[in-house]
Scaffold this motif. Structure first.
Motif, PDB file in Angstrom:
ATOM      1  N   LEU A  88     -13.474  -3.655 -21.283  1.00 35.87           N
ATOM      2  CA  LEU A  88     -14.529  -3.782 -20.750  1.00 35.87           C
ATOM      3  C   LEU A  88     -15.028  -2.081 -21.827  1.00 35.87           C
ATOM      4  O   LEU A  88     -16.338  -2.306 -21.301  1.00 35.87           O
ATOM      5  N   THR A  89     -14.618  -1.496 -22.341  1.00 37.41           N
ATOM      6  CA  THR A  89     -15.632  -0.123 -22.361  1.00 37.41           C
ATOM      7  C   THR A  89     -16.035  -0.016 -23.645  1.00 37.41           C
ATOM      8  O   THR A  89     -14.774  -0.382 -25.426  1.00 37.41           O
ATOM      9  N   PRO A  90     -17.396  -0.040 -23.849  1.00 36.23           N
ATOM     10  CA  PRO A  90     -17.870  -0.504 -25.454  1.00 36.23           C
ATOM     11  C   PRO A  90     -18.323   0.286 -26.180  1.00 36.23           C
ATOM     12  O   PRO A  90     -17.891   1.795 -25.583  1.00 36.23           O
ATOM     13  N   ASN A  91     -18.406   0.276 -27.214  1.00 31.38           N
ATOM     14  CA  ASN A  91     -18.163   1.182 -28.524  1.00 31.38           C
ATOM     15  C   ASN A  91     -16.743   2.824 -28.408  1.00 31.38           C
ATOM     16  O   ASN A  91     -17.452   3.792 -28.447  1.00 31.38           O
ATOM     17  N   TRP A  92     -15.928   2.157 -27.487  1.00 35.46           N
ATOM     18  CA  TRP A  92     -14.874   2.874 -27.527  1.00 35.46           C
ATOM     19  C   TRP A  92     -14.564   3.670 -29.007  1.00 35.46           C
ATOM     20  O   TRP A  92     -14.105   3.273 -30.220  1.00 35.46           O
ATOM     21  N   PRO A 110     -18.010 -12.746 -26.581  1.00 38.35           N
ATOM     22  CA  PRO A 110     -18.883 -11.866 -26.276  1.00 38.35           C
ATOM     23  C   PRO A 110     -19.934 -11.349 -25.285  1.00 38.35           C
ATOM     24  O   PRO A 110     -20.388 -10.913 -24.523  1.00 38.35           O
ATOM     25  N   LEU A 167     -19.410  -7.121 -18.079  1.00 38.29           N
ATOM     26  CA  LEU A 167     -19.557  -4.893 -17.885  1.00 38.29           C
ATOM     27  C   LEU A 167     -20.449  -5.283 -16.853  1.00 38.29           C
ATOM     28  O   LEU A 167     -21.085  -4.421 -16.415  1.00 38.29           O
ATOM     29  N   GLY A 201     -20.124  -9.153 -22.453  1.00 38.74           N
ATOM     30  CA  GLY A 201     -21.041  -8.486 -21.697  1.00 38.74           C
ATOM     31  C   GLY A 201     -21.624  -8.722 -20.633  1.00 38.74           C
ATOM     32  O   GLY A 201     -22.219  -7.747 -19.359  1.00 38.74           O
ATOM     33  N   ARG A 218     -10.498  -1.716 -26.656  1.00 35.71           N
ATOM     34  CA  ARG A 218     -11.499  -1.653 -27.099  1.00 35.71           C
ATOM     35  C   ARG A 218     -12.272  -2.595 -26.558  1.00 35.71           C
ATOM     36  O   ARG A 218     -11.126  -3.582 -25.980  1.00 35.71           O
ATOM     37  N   PHE A 219     -13.106  -2.944 -26.567  1.00 37.86           N
ATOM     38  CA  PHE A 219     -13.953  -3.958 -26.254  1.00 37.86           C
ATOM     39  C   PHE A 219     -13.798  -4.661 -26.579  1.00 37.86           C
ATOM     40  O   PHE A 219     -13.979  -5.377 -27.502  1.00 37.86           O
TER      41      PHE A 219
END
Length: 227
Positions: free
Chosen positions: A150-154, A41, A48, A45, A183-184
């Protein structure tokens, strides 16, 4: 339609085996694999944050085709891209991880992969990428495609899923083999010449790292140029 998932490379397999074994096995058997969480993670992070720190003006409209055949076509794809190098520590760590994967795949599958190129891909709302191949047999040096999301909270309502179709279905209607949620931290890997694929319409900004392992098609000491 189903997913073929493998043990993430930063973990050991169920019997303490080499973590690259299940990835190679899935590529050998199916030609594709989905990795739910291959990278830590902290690295995700950092990637991103770097992605978001880049001036939007540095992103270029993505085209279709390579070299003399390259063209822009918003009816085919709408993403914008930023090619990556080792200038950023997070990118350097990611490229080092991909180098380990390259060596691991070569040891197991004898693919002759010699290089990896990648870029950030940004999809704004309403954009997509129609069904396409990353490589046409005999006309490119791209062998293995990778996409790290890398899309957060998909959420499912956000769209932007990747559909992967059966081989030899580029010009015909076919049901997808799998549907990959962006998903991230999730990654999908597949053989570039074999699998047509598309990105469904995006309903919120979508971030990913898209890349290709390449072989060298040049003769002698010459090395094929990237991109």
């Amino acid at each position: 339609m189903h997913n073929t998932a493998a043990t993430p490379p930063d973990q050991h397999g169920p019997h303490g085996g080499d973590p690259f074994d299940p990835i190679a096995a899935a590529l050998r058997e199916h030609g594709y694999v989905v990795l739910p969480a291959p990278l830590p993670p902290s690295l995700l992070g950092a990637l991103l944050r770097h992605f978001r720190s880049i001036d939007p003006g540095q992103f270029k409209r993505a085209g279709i085709g390579r070299e003399d055949e390259h063209q822009l076509n918003r009816f085919v794809r709408g993403d914008e891209i930023f090619w990556l190098d080792r200038g950023n520590p997070a990118v350097q760590a990611y490229l080092s991880w991909m180098e380990e994967l390259r060596l691991g795949l070569n040891r197991r599958l004898f693919l002759g992969l010699f290089d990896y190129e990648c870029h950030y891909a940004y999809y704004d709302r309403g954009t997509f990428y129609k069904k396409h191949l990353d490589a046409f047999k005999g006309n490119t040096n791209r062998m293995v495609s990778t996409v790290l999301y890398l899309t957060p909270n998909w959420q499912p309502r956000d769209g932007g899923e990747l559909l992967v179709y059966p081989p030899d279905s580029m010009a015909v209607a076919a049901e997808p083999l799998l549907k990959v949620a962006p998903r991230f931290g999730q990654m999908v890997i597949f053989l570039s010449e074999e699998f047509p694929h598309e990105v469904l319409t995006v309903n919120r900004p979508r971030y990913s790292v898209t890349g290709w392992f390449r072989v060298n098609n040049s003769l002698g000491d010459a090395i094929d140029p990237a991109r």
